[in-house]
Design a protein around this motif. Sequence first.
Motif, PDB file in Angstrom:
ATOM      1  N   PRO A 316      34.201  45.776  36.973  1.00 44.47           N
ATOM      2  CA  PRO A 316      33.019  45.076  36.458  1.00 44.47           C
ATOM      3  C   PRO A 316      31.828  46.029  36.289  1.00 44.47           C
ATOM      4  O   PRO A 316      31.470  46.761  37.221  1.00 44.47           O
ATOM      5  CB  PRO A 316      32.749  44.024  37.538  1.00 44.47           C
ATOM      6  CG  PRO A 316      34.105  43.725  38.100  1.00 44.47           C
ATOM      7  CD  PRO A 316      34.828  45.044  38.098  1.00 44.47           C
ATOM      8  N   TYR A 438      44.180  42.625  35.611  1.00 48.18           N
ATOM      9  CA  TYR A 438      42.745  42.739  35.348  1.00 48.18           C
ATOM     10  C   TYR A 438      42.498  43.723  34.205  1.00 48.18           C
ATOM     11  O   TYR A 438      41.687  43.468  33.313  1.00 48.18           O
ATOM     12  CB  TYR A 438      42.013  43.194  36.616  1.00 48.18           C
ATOM     13  CG  TYR A 438      40.545  43.451  36.386  1.00 48.18           C
ATOM     14  CD1 TYR A 438      39.627  42.410  36.449  1.00 48.18           C
ATOM     15  CD2 TYR A 438      40.084  44.730  36.083  1.00 48.18           C
ATOM     16  CE1 TYR A 438      38.275  42.642  36.219  1.00 48.18           C
ATOM     17  CE2 TYR A 438      38.741  44.974  35.848  1.00 48.18           C
ATOM     18  CZ  TYR A 438      37.836  43.922  35.922  1.00 48.18           C
ATOM     19  OH  TYR A 438      36.504  44.155  35.680  1.00 48.18           O
ATOM     20  N   TYR A 439      43.208  44.848  34.230  1.00 53.28           N
ATOM     21  CA  TYR A 439      43.053  45.860  33.190  1.00 53.28           C
ATOM     22  C   TYR A 439      43.350  45.274  31.815  1.00 53.28           C
ATOM     23  O   TYR A 439      42.621  45.508  30.843  1.00 53.28           O
ATOM     24  CB  TYR A 439      43.987  47.031  33.494  1.00 53.28           C
ATOM     25  CG  TYR A 439      44.105  48.057  32.388  1.00 53.28           C
ATOM     26  CD1 TYR A 439      43.189  49.079  32.250  1.00 53.28           C
ATOM     27  CD2 TYR A 439      45.165  47.986  31.474  1.00 53.28           C
ATOM     28  CE1 TYR A 439      43.303  50.019  31.235  1.00 53.28           C
ATOM     29  CE2 TYR A 439      45.291  48.916  30.456  1.00 53.28           C
ATOM     30  CZ  TYR A 439      44.360  49.933  30.338  1.00 53.28           C
ATOM     31  OH  TYR A 439      44.481  50.846  29.325  1.00 53.28           O
ATOM     32  N   THR A 442      40.490  42.955  30.377  1.00 53.10           N
ATOM     33  CA  THR A 442      39.097  43.415  30.300  1.00 53.10           C
ATOM     34  C   THR A 442      38.911  44.601  29.342  1.00 53.10           C
ATOM     35  O   THR A 442      38.050  45.456  29.562  1.00 53.10           O
ATOM     36  CB  THR A 442      38.592  43.819  31.698  1.00 53.10           C
ATOM     37  OG1 THR A 442      39.482  44.818  32.244  1.00 53.10           O
ATOM     38  CG2 THR A 442      38.530  42.619  32.621  1.00 53.10           C
ATOM     39  N   SER A 443      39.677  44.641  28.278  1.00 49.12           N
ATOM     40  CA  SER A 443      39.534  45.746  27.321  1.00 49.12           C
ATOM     41  C   SER A 443      38.138  45.768  26.691  1.00 49.12           C
ATOM     42  O   SER A 443      37.643  46.833  26.294  1.00 49.12           O
ATOM     43  CB  SER A 443      40.595  45.639  26.226  1.00 49.12           C
ATOM     44  OG  SER A 443      40.469  44.410  25.531  1.00 49.12           O
ATOM     45  N   HIS A 444      37.478  44.610  26.616  1.00 49.44           N
ATOM     46  CA  HIS A 444      36.148  44.566  26.022  1.00 49.44           C
ATOM     47  C   HIS A 444      35.141  45.366  26.847  1.00 49.44           C
ATOM     48  O   HIS A 444      34.172  45.909  26.297  1.00 49.44           O
ATOM     49  CB  HIS A 444      35.684  43.112  25.868  1.00 49.44           C
ATOM     50  CG  HIS A 444      35.666  42.340  27.155  1.00 49.44           C
ATOM     51  ND1 HIS A 444      36.826  41.923  27.792  1.00 49.44           N
ATOM     52  CD2 HIS A 444      34.628  41.905  27.934  1.00 49.44           C
ATOM     53  CE1 HIS A 444      36.501  41.268  28.894  1.00 49.44           C
ATOM     54  NE2 HIS A 444      35.174  41.249  28.999  1.00 49.44           N
ATOM     55  N   HIS A 445      35.333  45.450  28.171  1.00 45.83           N
ATOM     56  CA  HIS A 445      34.434  46.262  28.988  1.00 45.83           C
ATOM     57  C   HIS A 445      34.568  47.745  28.628  1.00 45.83           C
ATOM     58  O   HIS A 445      33.572  48.469  28.536  1.00 45.83           O
ATOM     59  CB  HIS A 445      34.743  46.071  30.476  1.00 45.83           C
ATOM     60  CG  HIS A 445      34.347  44.739  31.017  1.00 45.83           C
ATOM     61  ND1 HIS A 445      33.206  44.079  30.619  1.00 45.83           N
ATOM     62  CD2 HIS A 445      34.941  43.925  31.932  1.00 45.83           C
ATOM     63  CE1 HIS A 445      33.106  42.923  31.262  1.00 45.83           C
ATOM     64  NE2 HIS A 445      34.155  42.807  32.061  1.00 45.83           N
ATOM     65  N   ARG A 446      35.782  48.197  28.411  1.00 44.45           N
ATOM     66  CA  ARG A 446      35.991  49.609  28.082  1.00 44.45           C
ATOM     67  C   ARG A 446      35.464  49.925  26.677  1.00 44.45           C
ATOM     68  O   ARG A 446      34.949  51.010  26.431  1.00 44.45           O
ATOM     69  CB  ARG A 446      37.472  49.964  28.214  1.00 44.45           C
ATOM     70  CG  ARG A 446      37.946  49.898  29.670  1.00 44.45           C
ATOM     71  CD  ARG A 446      39.379  50.319  29.826  1.00 44.45           C
ATOM     72  NE  ARG A 446      40.327  49.388  29.232  1.00 44.45           N
ATOM     73  CZ  ARG A 446      40.677  48.231  29.774  1.00 44.45           C
ATOM     74  NH1 ARG A 446      40.124  47.852  30.924  1.00 44.45           N
ATOM     75  NH2 ARG A 446      41.560  47.437  29.197  1.00 44.45           N
TER      76      ARG A 446
END
Length: 465
Positions: A316, A438-439, A442-446
């Motif tokens: 996060p 989780y990985y 959450t591709s949008h975070h990267r």
Amino acid sequence: MSTTGKELAQRLGPWQLWGIAVGLVISGEYFGWSYGWASAGTLGFMVTALLVAVMYTAFIFSFTELTTLIPHAGGPFAYARRAFGPLGGFIAGLATLCEFVFAPPAIALAIGAYLNVQFPGLSAKWVAVGCYGVFMTLNVVGVGIAATFELFVTVLAIVELLVFMGVVAPGFQWQHFAQAGWAGQDRFQLGSVSGMFAAIPFAIWFFLAIEGAAMAAEEAKDPRRTIPVAYIAGILTLVALALGVMVFAGGVGDWRSLANINDPLPQAMKRIVGGNSGWLHMLVWLGLFGLIASFHGIIMGYSRQIFALARAGFLPPFLAAVHPRFKTPHRAILAGGVVGIAAIFSDNLIVIAGQPLTANIVTLSVFGAIVMYIVSMLALFKLRRAEPLLARPFSAPGYPLVPALALALSSVCLAAMVYYNQLLAAIFAAMLAAGFIYYRLTSHHRAAAESDVMLEGQLIPLDTK
């Protein structure tokens, strides 16, 4: 690196880095390793410890190449990400987190056990929680203060280990050390060879987390020069201390009474000087510095790993915040502390196969470490092959044989640990699986993360998607 508002202060010199490298590990000389005697006996465990010392020496000489090539707060996460892309980096980062988040609660419980020698009414668990409060605060206040404190307590801890060996030396007898030296006792009696393999996690505990100094690389002055000095001096210091402490503690009486406790050194010294000696009280109080050095240093390590993963969008993003005044990753420090305190009170979840809570937390931490070692050595080989023209301030000596030795021994250790700790291996695998889910979600975070490119030496941009 373009990480506006998320830079760490560069304040650490070579002695401070050496203090971090040794301090991260030195609690392993005070406790934890003696659980290996229960499986392998003293002589069997010595063979295991020597093999693990060879593995760590080969690993550190190889790992230093990666650390100086990519001086990044993410350490193994950054190397694996460079070599294998985002998923490889995440696996290395998550394994490193398992190592560094589970080691502190084991050390905090040992601090409680040492204080219990002086104050039998104290609760080891609540002492452990108090330690988290004090040293998370110190880490938030600033890396310069934290590293100077780390160097101070590390030097005191080394002096105390030397004092311990000097005080018990007159009572040392090889016959005591060698008695029943090739097997354990009671339900731990597995036989010589199988016992030595079962004892691997506790031999690794002698050296576990020395690689954490890599996570201070962004905060080091001239990391390409200072890190090799810190690492090489650190591993030589630790090998000498580990062998000395193990031999002297086991040779002053029946070692079997020390095999399943969190304070083997005070109990060994008590046999020589008695329970009311000033030497014993000094060992307990100064011995706390060794535990504190590792506890404090590993908090530094896990916080930088959480910070680096969050900054790159693998955790996060709010965990990547840097304190506006102290320039430290304060949210990452607090997040790792919450997990560690939960582990301290997780007896019903982590006490497995009748082993003590501390032994199982140690084993979970070692699982993370060994996976990270394997991925790091694979990254070294991959980067040598894929990017041979990169400027390498420090090259692994004896390449490719020395890194291959570290990789082979790490793989053997992992296989043995899985075989002898199948339920804990399943728990560790479940944590990796949860991390992978989780990985994937959450591709949008990267995609939204800022550029994180190491510009020195002709490094090319990393794929952040």
